[in-house]
Design an enzyme around this catalytic site. Structure first.
Site, short mmCIF file in Angstrom:
data_model
loop_
_atom_site.label_atom_id
_atom_site.label_comp_id
_atom_site.label_asym_id
_atom_site.label_seq_id
_atom_site.Cartn_x
_atom_site.Cartn_y
_atom_site.Cartn_z
N THR A 15 0.86 -1.10 0.03
CA THR A 15 0.07 -0.11 0.15
C THR A 15 0.81 1.40 -0.14
OG1 THR A 15 -1.25 -1.29 1.58
CG2 THR A 15 -2.11 1.25 1.07
N VAL A 16 1.96 1.39 0.88
CA VAL A 16 2.50 2.54 0.93
C VAL A 16 3.65 2.72 -0.23
CG1 VAL A 16 4.05 3.86 2.46
CG2 VAL A 16 2.32 2.49 3.69
N LYS A 100 7.92 0.96 11.82
CA LYS A 100 8.11 1.27 13.40
C LYS A 100 8.45 0.23 14.02
CE LYS A 100 3.49 0.82 11.77
NZ LYS A 100 2.89 1.14 11.05
N GLY A 129 1.77 8.62 10.50
CA GLY A 129 1.38 8.82 8.90
C GLY A 129 1.80 10.03 8.42
N ILE A 131 1.44 12.93 9.78
CA ILE A 131 1.92 14.13 10.76
C ILE A 131 3.57 14.20 10.68
CG2 ILE A 131 1.45 15.12 12.76
CD1 ILE A 131 -1.02 13.79 13.38
N GLY A 182 -6.68 -0.52 4.08
CA GLY A 182 -5.25 -0.26 4.15
C GLY A 182 -4.72 0.34 5.21
N GLU A 185 -2.40 -3.13 10.10
CA GLU A 185 -1.14 -3.86 9.72
C GLU A 185 -1.59 -5.35 9.27
OE1 GLU A 185 1.99 -2.21 10.39
OE2 GLU A 185 0.58 -0.99 10.68
N LYS A 200 5.47 3.40 18.07
CA LYS A 200 5.66 4.72 17.70
C LYS A 200 5.93 5.49 18.94
CE LYS A 200 2.15 4.14 14.02
NZ LYS A 200 0.78 4.01 13.74
N GLY A 298 -2.76 4.79 5.83
CA GLY A 298 -3.31 4.69 4.72
C GLY A 298 -2.10 5.04 3.71
N1 HSE Z 1 -1.55 0.17 11.19
C1 HSE Z 1 -1.06 1.54 11.48
C2 HSE Z 1 -2.33 2.43 11.99
C3 HSE Z 1 -0.61 1.94 10.13
O1 HSE Z 1 -3.31 2.04 11.88
O2 HSE Z 1 -1.88 3.54 12.60
C4 HSE Z 1 0.06 3.30 10.16
O3 HSE Z 1 1.26 3.42 10.82
#
Ligand code: HSE
Length: 405
Positions: A15-16, A100, A129, A131, A182, A185, A200, A298
């Site tokens: 996805t990314v 992460k 994401g 930010i 998406g 994880e 994180k 996303g």
């Molecule tokens: N699975 C993570 C979330 C994706 O839902 O925040 C982004 O790090």
């Protein structure tokens, strides 16, 4: 790398990865191109179509290409991510990564490798994401004034809780949708059990306070045991339940960290952070609070953060980890009192937890609930209680240091 164009070797095209390919293709001033994409299966059908010759299943096609001057690592597997990132750093090739789990487990070693091989690892996309929380903590908040960094760091759980709380949807259906969109994880238990937010938080703490705390030392509970009764309780109090991660100074020489659901009052910034959005509140001496808000999960939001790290390499940007060299860094502690709401039925919660102070106790035939104060260290010792599916815990926040009032 300044003024030179960036030639990227990309690992991972999920996805990314596909988001980065698309975003980079639409960015006029990027001065960056993807030279090769390493994937497990070059023939797998993908939404984003790329020239076939760009794909390879052999990592050496990237590592042996002398033109490639930046590795962008976006693989799903933490072990593979570690191998790629450490190999690149040892070769002196800078890396941008969003992994992460891998970074939170290996950050001290990754910092050493960057210093030893005089190269850089950037990972703003790993936390929240879109930010830019890491670079802000590293640069703007490069001082002693931070008191607390706290917020919603996981988009999937926030999406699920919003759907359940605000739209009355079923928990499993909301989780399934978070996967389809998406956000989650590949193993969504990382999201719902709080580990994604924890990873994180560990990374954020290195850049906020210059301290690395291993995952095993941090009290972490997710949202999987939430029940209609908890939602009802929160509604009656005019609150919402959110999964919140926080690192906070508790006195001049100590700080604490934890991840757990929180009863969030309407007056708080994060009360209005819904769906897959993340929100981070930064509190410090002299400026009270600041708030950062944005999409936390996303493909495209995360890709925008990866793009920002790629562009930062055009100017040779690297993290300096200045706070890790501070003479007077706070020490980590779990020796603090926290106020919690715990709902339970068959588990002997009062007997096992031995609260320091009980404010409320409600006993009914269906379930019981306690509001009480308890040392965080005791919650850590009894962590397995929260694996019982009749037990749900939510933090009721209190300030540790408040120098503004
Ligand atoms: N699975 C993570 C979330 C994706 O839902 O925040 C982004 O790090």
């Amino acid at each position: 790398m300044s003024k030179q164009s960036i030639k990227i070797g990309l690992f991972g095209f999920g996805t990314v990865g596909q988001g980065v390919y698309t975003v980079l293709g639409q960015t006029k001033n990027a001065h960056a191109e993807i030279r090769r994409i390493c994937v497990r299966d070059i023939n797998k059908p993908r939404e984003t179509v790329v020239p076939h010759e760009l794909l390879t299943a052999d990592a050496d096609d990237i590592f042996n290409d002398p033109d490639i001057n930046l590795i962008v690592e976006l693989v799903d597997n933490a072990r593979a991510s570690y191998d790629i990132v450490t190999r690149a750093l040892r070769m002196g090739i800078p890396v941008v990564s969003g992994n992460k789990a891998m970074i939170a487990r290996h950050l001290p070693e990754l910092i050493e490798l960057q210093q030893k091989y005089d190269t850089a690892l950037l990972y703003d996309a790993s936390s929240c994401g879109s930010i830019p929380v890491i670079r802000n903590l590293e640069e703007y908040y490069d001082n002693d004034l931070l008191l607390e960094v706290k917020g919603i760091l996981n988009g999937s759980t926030n999406y699920i809780l919003s759907r359940v709380f605000d739209h009355g949807e079923n928990y499993d259906a909301a989780l399934h949708r978070a996967q389809q969109l998406g956000f989650a994880e590949s193993d969504p238990s990382f999201d719902i059990d709080g580990y994604d937010a924890l990873f994180k938080l560990i990374i954020i703490t290195v850049h906020a306070l210059g301290r690395f705390v291993p995952a095993e030392k941090v009290f972490t509970v997710g949202i999987s045991n939430i029940h209609e009764a908890d939602i009802q309780y929160a509604r009656e109090k005019g609150s919402k339940i959110k999964l919140v991660a926080q690192v906070a100074k508790v006195d001049d020489s100590h700080f604490t960290m934890f991840v757990m659901p929180e009863l969030v009052d309407k007056s708080k910034y994060i009360y209005s952070v819904d769906d897959e959005y993340n929100g981070v509140v930064i509190r410090g001496e002299y400026y009270d609070r600041q708030f950062m808000f944005g999409k936390g999960a996303g493909g495209y939001p995360t890709a925008s953060s990866i793009l920002s790290d790629i562009m930062a390499r055009l100017h040779d940007y690297r993290y300096e980890y200045k706070k890790m060299a501070y003479v007077d860094r706070p020490e980590y502690t779990t020796d603090i009192e926290v106020r919690v709401y715990i709902r339970y039925s068959t588990t002997d919660v009062p007997g096992r937890l031995n609260f320091s102070h009980i404010h409320e106790l409600h006993l009914t035939e269906q379930s019981n609930c306690i509001i009480g104060d308890i040392p965080l260290s005791r919650l850590m010792e009894q962590r397995d209680i929260f694996d019982n599916d009749d037990v749900f815990i939510a933090h009721i926040p209190t300030f540790y240091i408040d120098r503004d009032n």
